[in-house]
Design a protein around this motif. Structure first.
Motif, short mmCIF file in Angstrom:
data_model
loop_
_atom_site.label_atom_id
_atom_site.label_comp_id
_atom_site.label_asym_id
_atom_site.label_seq_id
_atom_site.Cartn_x
_atom_site.Cartn_y
_atom_site.Cartn_z
N ILE A 125 1.81 5.47 0.28
CA ILE A 125 0.42 6.74 0.55
C ILE A 125 1.32 7.91 0.42
CG2 ILE A 125 -0.80 5.06 2.18
CD1 ILE A 125 0.34 6.76 3.77
N ASP A 166 -1.93 -0.66 -4.01
CA ASP A 166 -2.69 -0.40 -3.82
C ASP A 166 -1.97 1.37 -3.40
OD1 ASP A 166 -5.02 1.00 -2.52
OD2 ASP A 166 -5.07 -0.30 -0.38
N TYR A 167 -2.74 2.37 -4.16
CA TYR A 167 -1.96 3.18 -4.22
C TYR A 167 -2.71 4.59 -3.62
CZ TYR A 167 2.78 2.32 -6.89
OH TYR A 167 3.71 2.58 -7.12
N ARG A 168 -2.59 4.90 -2.77
CA ARG A 168 -3.86 6.28 -2.12
C ARG A 168 -3.52 7.42 -2.15
NH1 ARG A 168 -5.68 2.68 3.08
NH2 ARG A 168 -5.39 -0.05 1.55
N LEU A 175 -3.51 6.40 7.10
CA LEU A 175 -3.61 5.64 7.77
C LEU A 175 -3.61 4.59 8.75
CD1 LEU A 175 -3.37 3.44 6.00
CD2 LEU A 175 -0.40 3.79 5.10
N GLN A 181 -3.43 10.11 1.07
CA GLN A 181 -3.88 9.81 2.00
C GLN A 181 -2.38 10.37 2.88
OE1 GLN A 181 -4.48 5.65 3.09
NE2 GLN A 181 -6.17 5.89 4.44
N THR A 196 1.03 -1.47 0.14
CA THR A 196 0.11 -0.26 -0.42
C THR A 196 0.91 1.23 0.14
OG1 THR A 196 -2.16 -0.99 1.04
CG2 THR A 196 -1.90 1.45 1.19
N ILE A 253 0.87 10.38 -6.87
CA ILE A 253 0.04 8.98 -6.91
C ILE A 253 -0.79 8.89 -8.60
CG2 ILE A 253 -2.37 8.34 -5.92
CD1 ILE A 253 0.36 7.99 -4.67
N GLU A 256 -0.79 14.24 -5.22
CA GLU A 256 -2.35 14.10 -5.94
C GLU A 256 -1.45 13.82 -7.62
OE1 GLU A 256 -5.47 15.78 -6.10
OE2 GLU A 256 -6.54 15.83 -4.24
N ARG A 271 0.11 5.53 -10.48
CA ARG A 271 -0.90 4.04 -11.01
C ARG A 271 -0.60 4.26 -12.22
NH1 ARG A 271 -5.82 8.30 -7.49
NH2 ARG A 271 -6.04 6.11 -5.69
#
Length: 247
Positions: A82, A104-106, A113, A108, A80, A89, A86, A93
């Protein structure tokens, strides 16, 4: 590679904007992120030598465009990643379409988290981030809260020494122009002893501190006993990992 904890004092919008501006060229090995490309294999090998990544749940905090995240997945981890940038990310992706990996990129914060998945990760990585946040102790507490019992934390950052000022700021930003000016602020660098204290206060046991040497002329990076400029460390949470007996 960006500041965390959105909505609190532990975030710098200037830092996020600075790294977002590099997003489109993040995966260019000859672009502004060149040092990260050169250091990444050494960082990934350091982690793999100290933690069993096969099937491990890993959080890459401040993941940027995903260089380390992808390396960890290739080593068998479930990652994951984070970041509060923006644009980076988005780049991370998009690069999955080229690498055919599952990450799993977020967008956040570390605080969010940690609150959402306390004790949820076997391994937590936080590379070249802590020198960019206003409150390093808060970040370390977030990282510690993410770890399962017996889990391991890996961090890398820059020492606060005259040698580091000369290499990371004068050399990298002004002389060789490998990084944009203003990327680093000397007062925010942490000595290994200072970071070790934050780790202890967060309930973690420091296991190793190693220097991370880098020659920008031949683009070689290696572990070193000298921690005067860059260093990487490993720390362990109390307890025994699930499904394993004490050593």
């Amino acid at each position: 590679m960006h500041t965390q904890n959105a909505g609190t004092a532990n975030v710098s919008e200037d830092e996020i904007a600075r790294f977002d501006s590099l997003a489109a060229r993040w995966w260019d090995p000859d672009g502004e992120s060149r040092p990260l490309h050169d250091l990444n294999p050494v960082r990934a090998a350091y982690i793999a030598a100290r933690a069993d990544l096969r099937g491990a749940r890993v959080a890459d905090v401040g993941c940027g465009g995903g260089l380390l995240s992808e390396a960890l997945v290739r080593a068998g981890a479930r990652v994951t990643g984070i970041d509060l940038g923006e644009k980076v990310i988005e780049i991370a992706r998009l690069h999955l379409h080229e690498s055919n990996l599952d990450i799993d990129y977020r967008v956040q914060s570390s605080a969010d988290l940690a609150a959402a998945e306390p004790a949820g990760f076997d391994v937590v990585c936080c590379m070249e981030l802590i020198e960019h946040v206003p409150d390093p102790a808060a970040l370390v507490n977030d990282l510690a809260a993410m770890l399962k019992p017996g889990g391991r934390l890996f961090m890398s950052t820059i020492n606060r020494t005259p040698a580091a000022f000369g290499a990371a700021i004068l050399g990298a930003e002004y002389v060789m122009k490998m990084l944009p000016r203003g990327t680093h602020h000397y007062a925010q660098f942490l000595k290994p002893s200072e970071l070790a204290r934050l780790l202890r206060q967060a309930g973690l046991e420091l296991e190793d501190v190693s220097g991370l040497a880098y020659n920008p002329l031949n683009r070689k990076a290696w572990l070193s006993p000298i921690t005067a400029v860059n260093y990487v460390l490993s720390a362990r949470a109390a307890g025994t990992p699930e499904g394993r007996k004490p050593a």
